[in-house]
Structures are given as C-alpha cells and as structure tokens.
Design an enzyme around this catalytic site. Structure first.
Site, PDB file in Angstrom:
ATOM      1  N   ASP A   1     -27.741  -2.377  19.525  1.00 30.83           N
ATOM      2  CA  ASP A   1     -26.287  -2.478  19.681  1.00 30.83           C
ATOM      3  C   ASP A   1     -25.819  -3.882  20.087  1.00 30.83           C
ATOM      4  O   ASP A   1     -24.620  -4.154  20.080  1.00 30.83           O
ATOM      5  CB  ASP A   1     -25.818  -1.503  20.769  1.00 30.83           C
TER       6      ASP A   1
ATOM      7  N   LYS B   1     -25.009   7.726  11.565  1.00 32.44           N
ATOM      8  CA  LYS B   1     -25.939   6.598  11.727  1.00 32.44           C
ATOM      9  C   LYS B   1     -27.319   6.972  11.195  1.00 32.44           C
ATOM     10  O   LYS B   1     -27.971   6.183  10.503  1.00 32.44           O
ATOM     11  CB  LYS B   1     -26.022   6.201  13.212  1.00 32.44           C
TER      12      LYS B   1
ATOM     13  N   GLN C   1     -26.540   6.319  22.411  1.00 34.32           N
ATOM     14  CA  GLN C   1     -25.141   6.589  22.059  1.00 34.32           C
ATOM     15  C   GLN C   1     -24.293   6.731  23.333  1.00 34.32           C
ATOM     16  O   GLN C   1     -24.637   7.475  24.246  1.00 34.32           O
ATOM     17  CB  GLN C   1     -25.054   7.864  21.203  1.00 34.32           C
TER      18      GLN C   1
END
Ligand code: GUN
Length: 295
Positions: free
Chosen positions: A120, A53, A97
């Site tokens: 997200d 990422k 994460q």
C-alpha cells in the site's frame, strides 16, 4: 467537450502490461509475485474491495495468500501474523485492508509490515522516500489511490508544470501522498480540509481539483473553474428512493451532473479512480517482487 476519464480502460491497460511482465518474469525466474491479503472481520465495504483486489491480482498472474481473520483477533496475534508474512519467501506484498477494528492500533500494524513488502505504500519509510525522492518512481512503493490519480492526469497529456492544484482532504491514504506526487510534477499544491476557510472560493481557483473528503456530492458547479480537471476520489453509498423503494447508490464527492459540463476532464464514480487504485496495488506488488530479485 468534456473528456470523461475512463478509469476502467486505463486500469485494464495497466493490468495488461503487468500480466505480460509477470509472464516474462516467470519464464526467467520460475516464480511469480505473491500478495498476502489480510482482512479482519466482515465490514461490507472491505469485503467488496478485497474481492475485487483478489480477482484482479489473479487475472495478472499474482499469487494470493489469503488471511481472513476473526474480528476479535488480538493486536498481538495480528502482529505475529505480519511478522510471519514478512519472513515468508513467496510473499512479496502485504496488504492489510483498512479500517481495522477499534481495539487494534492501525499505525502499529502498518509500521510492522516490512517496508520492502508494503503493497500500500503506507509504511513511514516509504512515505518518507516519496517525500524526498527524485522524479523517478519506477521502484518506489507509492500509495495506490493517489498514484492512480496521477496516472490518469498523465494520460491527459496536459503539461502539469505550474498548475494550481487543490486537494480536498488531508488523509494519509490519499490527500497527503497526492500532494507529494503533484509537487514532484511541479504543480502548486494546496491541501484543503474541514477547517479550511472559504473552501468553495479556494477550489474555484484550481486548474486541477482533487476531491478526497468522503462527503457525498459536496463539490458543486460553483466550486469549479471553467475548464478545470476534476478528479473524484470519493466512493459514498447513499440511500435514494426510486419507484417508491429505498435503494443505495454509489456517488462520489463531486455532484457529477452539475460539474461535468464545466470541467475539461472529469472522472466518473464508479469507473474512475476505483479501478486504478486496484491496478496500482498490483503494480506495487510487482515492483516489490522485482526489487527483491535485484537485491
Ligand atoms: N481501505 C480503504 N482504502 C484502502 C487502501 O487503499 N488500502 C487499504 N489497505 N485499505 C484501504
């Protein structure tokens, strides 16, 4: 002929568009989008994802604000950090994460991220917006994996209206938002899960089958209708023996070698959904940046 959907290529296209957009935004506003990446501990898979990422974000011109924290960090201190990032001007998106260590409540953490910085798309407000919004998704923060799947389906140029879709898996990260997105495309959506009866029979009726269960190669040839579109969200590491040596191999939730010839289109693992997930994270970060400019 079965079309093998090239997630790497589609993700590269999306990254190229974002890169150009960010160059133009920088020229106009003299700033670039910033993404805070928060990793707790050293779970091997998380480290792989965070590295990928970070690399992709930098490639398109997004600034990374990196916070790699100790496994033992308290929930309270993590909340404090997120609140600080919520107020930090150069941070447009915050990514925590998952999974988190057991002593930290995941939902409390996701709820703490400001919905405008929710890279997200997991915050309850954004989940709600996705479920009630109109068809325009231009400034919505949408969970990255299902949105990536939708872009791959759109890329096939097939009419999605009225298609029977079976999504295997009811997670908040993939299954549920995937169903919402496809409902918006006027598909008829069934969400299947571990308690679903006669799962293989249900799947055989699907025009589009989306496997997001995290069970290696569970979807076999006799689960798939002739000509169905098969999207494999699974990323499973399995042990295999090769030349007398034990190795690990990355496989999806679909037994590719069996299903490939039956599907009209299919995503491979790796090189399918994975790269699209990352590209969509960059898209969300850029959207959050633009939303802030227009407020
Ligand atoms: N862990 C596995 N998938 C994801 C994801 O899409 N976002 C975050 N934050 N963590 C994950």
């Amino acid at each position: 002929m079965t079309k093998v959907i090239n997630g790497k290529e589609l993700a590269q296209d999306l990254r190229n568009k974002l890169k150009e957009e960010i160059i133009n935004l920088k020229a106009k506003y003299n700033k670039v989008p910033g993404l805070a990446v928060v990793q707790i501990g050293n779970v091997a898979a998380s480290s792989v994802y965070v590295k990928a990422k970070t690399k992709s974000a930098k490639e398109v011109g997004i600034e990374i604000i990196d916070h790699h924290l100790d496994q033992e960090i308290s929930e309270l201190n993590l909340i404090k950090l997120i609140k600080k990032l919520n107020n930090q001007d150069n941070v447009n998106g915050i990514l925590v994460q998952l999974p988190l260590p057991n002593h930290i409540n995941e939902q409390i953490i996701l709820d703490t991220i400001h919905p405008d910085k929710d890279a997200d798309g997991f915050h309850p407000l954004n989940v709600g917006k996705l479920s009630i919004s109109a068809t325009n998704d231009e400034n919505l923060l949408i969970p990255c994996t299902p949105y990536g799947c939708l872009l791959m389906l759109r890329g096939l140029n097939v009419d999605l209206k009225g298609k029977n879709v079976v999504v295997i898996g009811r997670s908040n990260i993939v299954g549920k938002p995937m169903a919402q997105l496809l409902l918006k495309e006027s598909c008829t959506v069934t969400i299947a899960h571990s308690k679903t009866k006669e799962l293989s029979k249900l799947c055989r009726d699907a025009d589009i089958l989306i496997a997001a269960v995290g069970r290696p190669e569970i979807v076999r040839e006799d689960w798939v209708k002739n000509g169905a579109i098969v999207i494999d969200v699974g990323i499973n590491r399995i042990d295999i023996e090769e030349d007398g040596k034990l190795k690990t191999k990355l496989v999806g939730d679909v037994l590719y070698s069996e299903v490939e010839s039956k599907a009209s289109a299919i995503t491979p693992v790796p090189g399918g959904v994975g790269p699209m997930t990352i590209a969509c994270l960059l898209r969300n970060t850029t959207i959050a940046f633009k939303n802030k400019l227009s407020n």
